[in-house]
Scaffold this motif. Structure first.
Motif, short mmCIF file in Angstrom:
data_model
loop_
_atom_site.label_atom_id
_atom_site.label_comp_id
_atom_site.label_asym_id
_atom_site.label_seq_id
_atom_site.Cartn_x
_atom_site.Cartn_y
_atom_site.Cartn_z
N GLU A 38 0.84 -1.20 0.00
CA GLU A 38 0.00 0.00 0.00
C GLU A 38 0.87 1.26 0.00
O GLU A 38 0.59 2.23 -0.71
CB GLU A 38 -0.93 0.00 1.22
N ASP B 273 -3.35 3.40 -8.21
CA ASP B 273 -4.52 2.87 -7.51
C ASP B 273 -4.56 1.36 -7.69
O ASP B 273 -4.35 0.85 -8.79
CB ASP B 273 -5.81 3.46 -8.08
N ASP C 167 -6.36 -2.39 -5.64
CA ASP C 167 -7.01 -3.08 -4.53
C ASP C 167 -6.19 -4.31 -4.17
O ASP C 167 -5.73 -5.04 -5.06
CB ASP C 167 -8.43 -3.50 -4.92
N ASP D 212 -5.78 -8.01 -2.23
CA ASP D 212 -6.49 -9.18 -1.75
C ASP D 212 -5.48 -10.12 -1.11
O ASP D 212 -4.46 -10.43 -1.72
CB ASP D 212 -7.20 -9.88 -2.92
N ILE E 142 -2.64 -7.77 -6.26
CA ILE E 142 -2.99 -6.37 -6.48
C ILE E 142 -3.74 -6.30 -7.80
O ILE E 142 -3.28 -6.81 -8.82
CB ILE E 142 -1.76 -5.46 -6.56
N GLY F 175 -5.73 -3.61 -10.40
CA GLY F 175 -5.95 -2.21 -10.72
C GLY F 175 -6.03 -2.00 -12.21
O GLY F 175 -5.68 -2.90 -12.99
#
Length: 200
Positions: free
Chosen positions: A65, A74, A76, A78, A90, A92
């Motif tokens: 992050e 950017d 997300d 998991d 990751i 994006g």
């Protein structure tokens, strides 16, 4: 150069990217045994191994992050536990630069993430990192390649050498060949190390 330098029949290519794939991704039959042993140990330890792997995933996610923030990207994250390792993905819209043309950037980021986990825990990590599904797609392609090669070797009765691959790629091919009932070995040295599929 003697045969010992050229061929590693047992393919302890162990995640050579991880000095993932270092033990991890390449220990073939030994890896399978280790998975079963680790699973038994996890059950006996009341899930303490799973807890440790989840902790690795949390540390890795925090590190990644920060990296995404620094790069102004950017994505997300998991986290999961797959077998005997933590897995972080990751996803994006524009993360191709974090993968590289042949996954070389992804491999480097995976190694850096494992080092970040090691810094926090003091234990070597075998965490697997995927970005935008690259490894999942590559794994499916390699399984198809392995199955086609196995069929060709069975028909011809002759060994077949594949193109040079990364440790991760070789591990996937070795596993797929073994699942199809044939054997394989790795030969050569990086970055030209390749899988050879052998007839029965």
């Amino acid at each position: 150069m003697d045969d010992a330098d050229e061929t590693d029949v047992d393919e302890t290519d162990v995640d050579e990217t991880d000095a993932d794939e270092t033990d991890a991704d390449e220990t073939d039959a030994d890896e399978t045994d280790a998975d079963e042993t680790d699973a038994d140990e996890s059950a006996a330890a009341g899930g303490s191994r799973v807890d440790r792997l989840e902790q690795e995933g949390d540390i890795a996610a925090d590190y990644l992050e920060e990296l995404l923030d620094i790069a102004d990207l950017d994505g997300d994250l998991d986290m999961d536990v797959e077998g005997d390792r933590a897995a972080v993905s990751i996803v994006g819209a524009d993360l191709a630069q974090l993968v590289g043309a042949r996954g070389e950037v992804l491999d480097a980021l995976q190694e850096l993430t494992r080092l970040a986990v090691y810094r926090e825990t003091g234990e070597r990590s075998r965490l697997m990192l995927d970005i935008s599904g690259y490894r999942a797609e590559k794994r499916a392609e390699l399984v198809r390649l392995a199955e086609e090669t196995v069929a060709r070797v069975r028909e011809s009765g002759e060994s077949t050498a594949l193109d040079p691959m990364s440790p991760f790629e070789r591990k996937v091919v070795h596993d797929a060949v073994a699942a199809a009932g044939l054997t394989s070995e790795s030969e050569g040295v990086e970055p030209r190390r390749r899988v050879v599929v052998l007839p029965v």
